[in-house]
Write an enzyme that holds these catalytic residues in place. Structure first.
Site, short mmCIF file in Angstrom:
data_model
loop_
_atom_site.label_atom_id
_atom_site.label_comp_id
_atom_site.label_asym_id
_atom_site.label_seq_id
_atom_site.Cartn_x
_atom_site.Cartn_y
_atom_site.Cartn_z
N HIS A 103 -0.10 5.29 7.82
CA HIS A 103 -1.30 4.49 7.61
C HIS A 103 -1.41 3.49 8.75
CE1 HIS A 103 -4.49 2.20 5.90
NE2 HIS A 103 -3.73 1.13 5.73
N GLU B 24 0.80 -1.22 0.00
CA GLU B 24 0.00 0.00 0.00
C GLU B 24 0.84 1.28 0.00
OE1 GLU B 24 -4.22 -0.44 1.80
OE2 GLU B 24 -2.81 -1.00 3.38
N HIS C 84 -4.16 0.71 11.20
CA HIS C 84 -5.39 -0.07 11.36
C HIS C 84 -5.84 -0.07 12.82
CE1 HIS C 84 -3.40 -2.62 7.93
NE2 HIS C 84 -3.94 -1.52 7.45
N HIS D 139 -11.20 -0.32 7.22
CA HIS D 139 -9.77 -0.53 7.00
C HIS D 139 -8.91 0.15 8.07
CE1 HIS D 139 -6.34 -0.50 3.74
NE2 HIS D 139 -5.90 -0.86 4.93
#
Length: 270
Positions: free
Chosen positions: A107, A88, A109, A186
């Site tokens: 990023h 990603e 989660h 996500h």
């Protein structure tokens, strides 16, 4: 580059490597990332490239050899023989491409934040450390950006999905309107001008989500309460707290560095 500049630039790059590794460790220590998730930084001397770790758990990276330089244009590694990278990484490349003022991307989660990506309850700034969230945090739904041949696993696998995510931060051609974007089912992505600010925003996004959840549960437990609904930060409050907290960004970073340095799990040889 003159010979007098070379030692200085080498030192600056070394500091970036050290902070990128330390930032990854800090995010893991605070459970913002686990085996998954990633932090990156725009290259200090080449604005057309960025640095992030190879495809490994953030808590395990330990040296500059774990870092990979990528072209912002297409997320391709500068060195064709570089270690395998994160799938990603287009999240990062497309955000750098769209916003020249952004120099670091995370990023995550985070389990505290993910419920706000699909529950219908808006994540909002509810205490002074999270004013950067603004009066509302938008949600990007990958389903709206997918093409028929895209894999429907909610992962940002390519530049057109990354470009759609980057565009959802909105704002001017240089500066995003939002610095945190929720991703349906996500996680979330954070933008900032430096590694330190980006790590701080990611950690306090998670803390705000946990605090808001506690407030909502507390409020729901007593439907007869007379105090009214949960009161979130106003527009003026988010603007002022965003400015005032930024003046103290060095304080949590210094503490967090000590925490990971004192923990036997992490190693940083940069």
């Amino acid at each position: 580059m003159s010979s007098s500049q070379e030692p200085n630039e080498k030192l600056v790059l070394q500091n970036y490597h050290r902070d990128l590794i330390a930032g990854s460790h800090i995010l893991h220590y605070h459970n913002v990332v686990d085996a998954f998730g990633h932090l990156s930084v725009r290259h200090p001397f080449n604005p057309k490239t960025f640095l992030m770790s190879r495809n490994a758990a953030p808590g395990t990276i330990s040296s500059p050899s774990d870092l990979v330089e990528y072209y912002i244009e297409d997320a391709r590694p500068v060195d064709p023989n570089a270690p395998a990278g994160f799938l990603e990484r287009c999240i990062h490349s497309e955000c750098y491409k769209r916003y020249p003022s952004i120099n670091s991307v995370i990023h995550s989660h985070s389990e505290s934040v993910v419920p706000y990506t699909f529950s219908g309850v808006s994540l909002r700034a509810c205490y002074h450390m999270a004013g950067f969230l603004g009066t509302s945090v938008p949600i990007w739904d990958i389903a709206d950006a997918q093409k028929p041949d895209d894999i429907s696993d909610l992962l940002v696998r390519n530049t057109h999905l990354g470009g759609s995510l980057a565009g959802s931060f909105a704002g001017s051609p240089d500066t995003p309107e939002h610095v945190v974007m929720l991703m349906r089912g996500h996680g979330f992505t954070v933008l900032a001008g430096s590694i330190q600010d980006c790590v701080m925003r990611a950690i306090y996004t998670q803390k705000n989500a946990a605090i808001q959840t506690t407030a909502l549960i507390t409020r729901a437990a007593d439907p007869t309460a007379t105090g009214g609904p949960v009161k979130y930060l106003s527009k003026k409050e988010v603007e002022d707290t965003t400015w005032s907290i930024r003046q103290s960004a060095h304080r949590p970073w210094g503490l967090w560095l000590r925490e990971v340095e004192a923990c036997g799990l992490y190693s940083n040889s940069a």
